[in-house]
Structures are given as C-alpha cells and as structure tokens.
Motif scaffolding. Structure first.
Motif, PDB file in Angstrom:
ATOM      1  N   LEU A  16      28.651  -0.723 -28.167  1.00 28.27           N
ATOM      2  CA  LEU A  16      28.455  -1.545 -26.972  1.00 28.27           C
ATOM      3  C   LEU A  16      29.306  -1.052 -25.811  1.00 28.27           C
ATOM      4  O   LEU A  16      28.862  -1.072 -24.654  1.00 28.27           O
ATOM      5  N   ALA A  17      30.530  -0.606 -26.097  1.00 23.25           N
ATOM      6  CA  ALA A  17      31.394  -0.081 -25.035  1.00 23.25           C
ATOM      7  C   ALA A  17      30.767   1.149 -24.396  1.00 23.25           C
ATOM      8  O   ALA A  17      30.777   1.295 -23.160  1.00 23.25           O
ATOM      9  N   CYS A  18      30.193   2.029 -25.207  1.00 22.91           N
ATOM     10  CA  CYS A  18      29.499   3.216 -24.663  1.00 22.91           C
ATOM     11  C   CYS A  18      28.340   2.801 -23.775  1.00 22.91           C
ATOM     12  O   CYS A  18      28.173   3.321 -22.659  1.00 22.91           O
ATOM     13  N   GLU A  19      27.540   1.870 -24.260  1.00 23.98           N
ATOM     14  CA  GLU A  19      26.386   1.414 -23.492  1.00 23.98           C
ATOM     15  C   GLU A  19      26.824   0.707 -22.209  1.00 23.98           C
ATOM     16  O   GLU A  19      26.204   0.893 -21.154  1.00 23.98           O
ATOM     17  N   ALA A  20      27.885  -0.077 -22.293  1.00 25.72           N
ATOM     18  CA  ALA A  20      28.378  -0.794 -21.114  1.00 25.72           C
ATOM     19  C   ALA A  20      28.938   0.175 -20.077  1.00 25.72           C
ATOM     20  O   ALA A  20      28.769  -0.041 -18.870  1.00 25.72           O
ATOM     21  N   MET A  21      29.594   1.237 -20.532  1.00 31.47           N
ATOM     22  CA  MET A  21      30.089   2.256 -19.587  1.00 31.47           C
ATOM     23  C   MET A  21      28.916   2.859 -18.817  1.00 31.47           C
ATOM     24  O   MET A  21      28.991   3.031 -17.599  1.00 31.47           O
ATOM     25  N   GLY A  22      27.851   3.170 -19.539  1.00 28.38           N
ATOM     26  CA  GLY A  22      26.667   3.722 -18.888  1.00 28.38           C
ATOM     27  C   GLY A  22      26.044   2.733 -17.928  1.00 28.38           C
ATOM     28  O   GLY A  22      25.671   3.089 -16.800  1.00 28.38           O
ATOM     29  N   GLU A  23      25.919   1.488 -18.354  1.00 25.84           N
ATOM     30  CA  GLU A  23      25.336   0.438 -17.511  1.00 25.84           C
ATOM     31  C   GLU A  23      26.151   0.239 -16.237  1.00 25.84           C
ATOM     32  O   GLU A  23      25.597  -0.012 -15.164  1.00 25.84           O
ATOM     33  N   ALA A  24      27.475   0.373 -16.368  1.00 26.57           N
ATOM     34  CA  ALA A  24      28.359   0.203 -15.213  1.00 26.57           C
ATOM     35  C   ALA A  24      28.395   1.447 -14.327  1.00 26.57           C
ATOM     36  O   ALA A  24      28.990   1.423 -13.252  1.00 26.57           O
ATOM     37  N   GLY A  25      27.784   2.532 -14.787  1.00 26.33           N
ATOM     38  CA  GLY A  25      27.782   3.761 -14.010  1.00 26.33           C
ATOM     39  C   GLY A  25      29.111   4.493 -14.042  1.00 26.33           C
ATOM     40  O   GLY A  25      29.426   5.254 -13.123  1.00 26.33           O
ATOM     41  N   LEU A  26      29.896   4.276 -15.092  1.00 19.52           N
ATOM     42  CA  LEU A  26      31.216   4.912 -15.214  1.00 19.52           C
ATOM     43  C   LEU A  26      31.081   6.204 -16.007  1.00 19.52           C
ATOM     44  O   LEU A  26      30.418   6.235 -17.036  1.00 19.52           O
ATOM     45  N   SER A  27      31.717   7.245 -15.529  1.00 17.43           N
ATOM     46  CA  SER A  27      31.560   8.549 -16.170  1.00 17.43           C
ATOM     47  C   SER A  27      32.830   9.038 -16.860  1.00 17.43           C
ATOM     48  O   SER A  27      33.015  10.231 -17.032  1.00 17.43           O
ATOM     49  N   VAL A 124      30.243  -5.329 -19.449  1.00 16.86           N
ATOM     50  CA  VAL A 124      30.027  -4.437 -18.308  1.00 16.86           C
ATOM     51  C   VAL A 124      30.960  -4.822 -17.166  1.00 16.86           C
ATOM     52  O   VAL A 124      31.632  -3.962 -16.574  1.00 16.86           O
ATOM     53  N   ARG A 125      31.031  -6.114 -16.862  1.00 17.25           N
ATOM     54  CA  ARG A 125      31.900  -6.599 -15.780  1.00 17.25           C
ATOM     55  C   ARG A 125      33.365  -6.272 -16.060  1.00 17.25           C
ATOM     56  O   ARG A 125      34.096  -5.820 -15.176  1.00 17.25           O
ATOM     57  N   ILE A 126      33.803  -6.466 -17.294  1.00 14.93           N
ATOM     58  CA  ILE A 126      35.199  -6.174 -17.644  1.00 14.93           C
ATOM     59  C   ILE A 126      35.496  -4.689 -17.491  1.00 14.93           C
ATOM     60  O   ILE A 126      36.524  -4.305 -16.920  1.00 14.93           O
ATOM     61  N   LEU A 127      34.599  -3.836 -17.963  1.00 11.21           N
ATOM     62  CA  LEU A 127      34.825  -2.396 -17.834  1.00 11.21           C
ATOM     63  C   LEU A 127      34.812  -1.959 -16.372  1.00 11.21           C
ATOM     64  O   LEU A 127      35.585  -1.081 -15.976  1.00 11.21           O
ATOM     65  N   GLU A 128      33.965  -2.580 -15.558  1.00  8.71           N
ATOM     66  CA  GLU A 128      33.981  -2.292 -14.120  1.00  8.71           C
ATOM     67  C   GLU A 128      35.332  -2.691 -13.521  1.00  8.71           C
ATOM     68  O   GLU A 128      35.901  -1.950 -12.709  1.00  8.71           O
ATOM     69  N   ASN A 129      35.849  -3.849 -13.926  1.00 13.75           N
ATOM     70  CA  ASN A 129      37.145  -4.302 -13.423  1.00 13.75           C
ATOM     71  C   ASN A 129      38.282  -3.419 -13.907  1.00 13.75           C
ATOM     72  O   ASN A 129      39.212  -3.129 -13.145  1.00 13.75           O
ATOM     73  N   VAL A 130      38.230  -3.003 -15.171  1.00 18.17           N
ATOM     74  CA  VAL A 130      39.244  -2.085 -15.702  1.00 18.17           C
ATOM     75  C   VAL A 130      39.218  -0.790 -14.896  1.00 18.17           C
ATOM     76  O   VAL A 130      40.259  -0.279 -14.474  1.00 18.17           O
ATOM     77  N   ASP A 131      38.028  -0.271 -14.652  1.00 12.12           N
ATOM     78  CA  ASP A 131      37.887   0.955 -13.859  1.00 12.12           C
ATOM     79  C   ASP A 131      38.428   0.753 -12.445  1.00 12.12           C
ATOM     80  O   ASP A 131      39.195   1.580 -11.936  1.00 12.12           O
ATOM     81  N   ARG A 132      38.037  -0.309 -11.826  1.00 13.59           N
ATOM     82  CA  ARG A 132      38.452  -0.579 -10.444  1.00 13.59           C
ATOM     83  C   ARG A 132      39.970  -0.682 -10.351  1.00 13.59           C
ATOM     84  O   ARG A 132      40.588  -0.121  -9.443  1.00 13.59           O
ATOM     85  N   TYR A 133      40.578  -1.393 -11.306  1.00  8.88           N
ATOM     86  CA  TYR A 133      42.026  -1.583 -11.255  1.00  8.88           C
ATOM     87  C   TYR A 133      42.786  -0.317 -11.632  1.00  8.88           C
ATOM     88  O   TYR A 133      43.622   0.172 -10.876  1.00  8.88           O
ATOM     89  N   TRP A 134      42.501   0.239 -12.827  1.00  4.61           N
ATOM     90  CA  TRP A 134      43.300   1.350 -13.345  1.00  4.61           C
ATOM     91  C   TRP A 134      42.993   2.680 -12.675  1.00  4.61           C
ATOM     92  O   TRP A 134      43.852   3.567 -12.643  1.00  4.61           O
TER      93      TRP A 134
END
Length: 143
Positions: A16-27, A124-134
């Motif tokens: 799910l983390a892999c799929e959520a990264m893709g959904e969030a557009g994180l590379s 997806v939202r959490i991973l976007e926030n983690v990306d945005r912050y870190w």
C-alpha cells in the motif's frame, strides 16, 4: 531523489505504501525492511547490506512500532546509540497507540509519531505531508 526506508513487517502495508507513493506522485526511492533487526543491519551495513549499493543511506526512516525479532522501540534505541545515526530522522508509525506510547516515542529520540491511517486515501495524504515537511520544509543533512 531521496531514499526513504520503511520498516514494517506487514507485506500489505508495504504494498500500500508503494501504491500510495505513486498515487501521490512522489518519486522517492522507497525501500523496505521487515523488522527492527533488519533495519539496524541496513543502517549499519551488516550482513546482506554490507555493500553500499545494497543499502543507500536513507534521508528518513518510517518505523513501525509492532514488529517481530526487534520491535520499533528497540530499533529506535539501537539507532540512537550509533553516533553516525543520531541525526537520522525517524518517524514512528503504529495503528494502535496510547498517549504513553507517544511520549515514549519522543523520549527515545523519534522525530515524529504518526498514527497509521485507516484508508488508502489517508495514507496518500500522510505520505504527501511527510514529503512536504521532510523534503520541502526542513533542511536535512547532505541535501
């Protein structure tokens, strides 16, 4: 592209983390270990992780609390005992938690505590926030 290392024994959560990264557009380069001992081996280049190419230095660790062999608390203590790993950002994650767990997380040296989400959209939202912050707000060593 930063490496994110996720320690989680649940194969479904890793998928799910892999799929959520893709959904969030994180590379980011998302890598996984299945328990705390494997996490420590990865970070200290032990065993199968001895070759540097097998274990690129992560910019951040997402660490599940409940895992076999060595749980997240034990892994966090081990990480913080290594001088070269003291500054590595560690975000603790778990499904079930108490206020005592949150306090313990910070007392042991975690940088953040996140409750695991109950839905894919929340992940997806959490991973976007983690990306945005870190990766967008704070400055990390070596960045």
């Amino acid at each position: 592209m930063a490496t994110i290392l996720m320690a989680d024994d649940d194969e479904d959560d890793r998928l799910l983390a892999c799929e959520a990264m893709g959904e969030a557009g994180l590379s980011h380069d998302l890598r996984f270990v299945a328990d705390g001992q494997e996490l420590v081996d990865y970070l200290t280049r032990g065993g199968a992780y001895a070759p540097p190419a097998a274990a690129p230095r992560p910019a951040i660790v997402l660490l599940d609390v409940n895992m076999p062999r060595m749980n997240g608390w034990e892994a966090l203590v081990s990480i913080r005992r290594h001088p070269e790993l003291k500054g590595l950002p560690v975000v603790m994650m778990t499904t079930a938690w108490t206020d005592r767990d949150v306090r313990r997380c910070y007392e042991l040296g975690a940088n953040s505590f996140i409750q695991k989400p109950g839905s894919f959209g929340e992940l997806v939202r959490i991973l976007e926030n983690v990306d945005r912050y870190w990766f967008g707000t704070v400055s990390l060593p070596g960045a």
